[in-house]
Scaffold this active site. Sequence first.
Site, PDB file in Angstrom:
ATOM      1  N   GLY A   1       0.836  -1.189   0.000  1.00  0.00           N
ATOM      2  CA  GLY A   1       0.000   0.000   0.000  1.00  0.00           C
ATOM      3  C   GLY A   1       0.867   1.233   0.000  1.00  0.00           C
TER       4      GLY A   1
ATOM      5  N   GLN B   1       2.761  10.001   1.469  1.00  0.00           N
ATOM      6  CA  GLN B   1       4.061   9.332   1.526  1.00  0.00           C
ATOM      7  C   GLN B   1       4.968   9.717   0.365  1.00  0.00           C
ATOM      8  OE1 GLN B   1       2.241   5.225   2.424  1.00  0.00           O
ATOM      9  NE2 GLN B   1       4.262   5.158   3.399  1.00  0.00           N
TER      10      GLN B   1
ATOM     11  N   CYS C   1       6.309  -0.018   7.671  1.00  0.00           N
ATOM     12  CA  CYS C   1       5.858   1.119   6.878  1.00  0.00           C
ATOM     13  C   CYS C   1       7.006   1.599   6.000  1.00  0.00           C
ATOM     14  CB  CYS C   1       5.398   2.252   7.795  1.00  0.00           C
ATOM     15  SG  CYS C   1       4.825   3.735   6.923  1.00  0.00           S
ATOM     16  N   LEU C   2       6.674   1.908   4.750  1.00  0.00           N
ATOM     17  CA  LEU C   2       7.704   2.394   3.828  1.00  0.00           C
ATOM     18  C   LEU C   2       8.276   3.740   4.267  1.00  0.00           C
ATOM     19  CD1 LEU C   2       6.015   1.462   0.421  1.00  0.00           C
ATOM     20  CD2 LEU C   2       7.771   0.194   1.688  1.00  0.00           C
TER      21      LEU C   2
ATOM     22  N   HIS D   1      -4.114   0.881   7.789  1.00  0.00           N
ATOM     23  CA  HIS D   1      -2.786   1.504   7.739  1.00  0.00           C
ATOM     24  C   HIS D   1      -2.762   2.652   6.737  1.00  0.00           C
ATOM     25  CE1 HIS D   1       1.777   1.069   7.916  1.00  0.00           C
ATOM     26  NE2 HIS D   1       1.600   1.866   6.866  1.00  0.00           N
ATOM     27  N   GLU D   2      -3.255   2.402   5.523  1.00  0.00           N
ATOM     28  CA  GLU D   2      -3.178   3.435   4.488  1.00  0.00           C
ATOM     29  C   GLU D   2      -4.136   4.589   4.757  1.00  0.00           C
ATOM     30  OE1 GLU D   2      -0.691   3.398   2.636  1.00  0.00           O
ATOM     31  OE2 GLU D   2      -0.139   1.338   3.111  1.00  0.00           O
TER      32      GLU D   2
ATOM     33  N   HIS E   1      -2.701   6.975   7.259  1.00  0.00           N
ATOM     34  CA  HIS E   1      -1.748   7.931   6.668  1.00  0.00           C
ATOM     35  C   HIS E   1      -2.453   9.210   6.229  1.00  0.00           C
ATOM     36  CE1 HIS E   1       2.252   6.262   6.515  1.00  0.00           C
ATOM     37  NE2 HIS E   1       1.853   5.117   5.971  1.00  0.00           N
TER      38      HIS E   1
END
Length: 217
Positions: free
Chosen positions: A68, A73, A126-127, A168-169, A172
């Site tokens: 995702g 991000q 997480c990226l 999670h997304e 963000h």
Amino acid sequence: MATARDHASLAEHVEELLTVGGPLPIVAAGDPVLRRGTERFDGQLDSALLARFVEALRVTMHEAPGVGLAAPQVGVPLRIAVIEDPAPVPEEVRLARGRVPQPFRVLVNPTYEPVGAARAAFFEGCLSVPGWQAVVARAAEVRLRGEDEVGRPVDEVFSGWPARIVQHETDHLDGVLYLDRAELRSLSSNQAMAERWAQATPDQAAQALDFDLPSQP
């Protein structure tokens, strides 16, 4: 309410990002764009630019790799995210985590709410927080509402690992990182994850690192 000038400046920012070509740079924790929340999408990008931006998010997510990616991000404060999970995991992991393949899809203006009281706790990364993972307890099932990239309404229930990705997304887009919801005693480097905590569930980590897992209703 956003003005025409606001829309133009945001579109110009996205156009500038896309001129580089290929994967977009991923913003790391500490950048304010990850904490400010996002604007509801209401046409700030025209359909052609939106399609190009979505494709850039897809390419960036695949390259990272991740399952995702949310617009902030890559430095764009719009309420847009993409998800996709081929779920190439062993059967034991699939069963324990409810991790099943998810096709590529675009989430526009998503919100979620828990369905029922059940919670599930697993390591999550997480990226935008590279190199680390921690256990996060999340709703085991959620109802997602929003739109897709062409404005069609989305109203769908997700469970298992797909529910975790959706939460999670969407978090963000509200300026929330997974660490805000994590059991910080579980925080582990990727090396420690590979060497110690590769099990399907975090039970052994909870015992060794002395943190609690949620009880099931």
